[in-house]
Design an enzyme around this catalytic site. Structure first.
Site: not given
Ligand code: IDP
Ligand code: MG
Length: 192
Positions: A66, A106, A169, A172, A183
């Site tokens: 990211k 997404y 974070n 992905h 993807e």
């Molecule tokens: P993952 O990346 O661990 O699979 P997902 O729930 O699929 O997590 O969410 C996709 C991405 O959306 C996350 O990696 C993060 O960047 C963002 N995200 C998820 N939950 C939140 C939130 O509560 N606040 C802000 N961004 C979030």
């Molecule tokens: Mg996810």
């Protein structure tokens, strides 16, 4: 330094367990073809070798470093972790994603309160897209990546080491064989 090594060893151990784990139900998709005789919708499991009696499935998975992790100079180290864990890099590209591609990536989160912010963030600066191949690559990569919130991610995982907060974070990783295929198709359609 010693602690860092211990943390990396811990993550490597988790990957080893993921690789050795049963692939039952994972539906790993191999290079191209469907299993001979497999019905529509069934994906081929490409059996590679036996390790301690456990059959392992060779898979490909999609990853994306990211914007903040690219900006902070973590690309080399993140990719090196996959190579050190025995995964083979099969595609790699740096790109500033269009809004259209980011929304497609997404899609499952459309409608959630963080969707808009997530899409703008992902399009804000270049990301590094890549595909790795190896045994149980999909679940192993998710283990190496760690929990969504870097503060809750296990020690030695990529998000624990390089993530800033739940949105930023670091990386992905596709979370299932179906998503990996979807993807890879979005970003590296030429591989399918
Ligand atoms: P993952 O990346 O661990 O699979 P997902 O729930 O699929 O997590 O969410 C996709 C991405 O959306 C996350 O990696 C993060 O960047 C963002 N995200 C998820 N939950 C939140 C939130 O509560 N606040 C802000 N961004 C979030
Ligand atoms: Mg996810």
């Amino acid at each position: 330094m010693r602690q860092k090594r211990a943390e990396e060893a811990e993550a490597a151990e988790a990957v080893k367990r993921a690789k050795a784990g049963s692939s039952a139900g994972s539906g790993g998709r191999g290079r191209r073809s469907r299993k001979r005789g497999a019905g529509k919708g069934e994906v081929r499991k490409e059996r590679t070798k036996r390790d301690g009696g456990v059959e392992m499935a060779k898979e490909r998975t999609f990853l994306m470093i990211k914007p903040e992790a690219v900006e902070r100079g973590h690309v080399g180290e993140i990719i090196a972790r996959f190579e050190r864990c025995g995964f083979r890099l099969v595609a790699l590209r740096m790109e500033k994603l269009s809004r259209e591609k980011a929304e497609k990536q997404y899609e499952e989160h459309r409608g959630k309160d963080f969707f808009e912010s997530l899409v703008s963030y992902i399009c804000s600066a270049p990301v590094v897209l890549f595909v790795v191949e190896g045994e149980n690559a999909i679940s192993a990569a998710r283990k190496m990546v760690g929990a969504t919130d870097p503060k809750k991610a296990a020690k030695g995982t990529i998000r624990a080491d390089f993530g800033i907060d739940v949105q930023r974070n670091a990386i992905h990783a596709a979370d299932s064989p179906e998503k990996a295929e979807r993807e890879i198709k979005i970003h590296f359609g030429e591989l399918l």
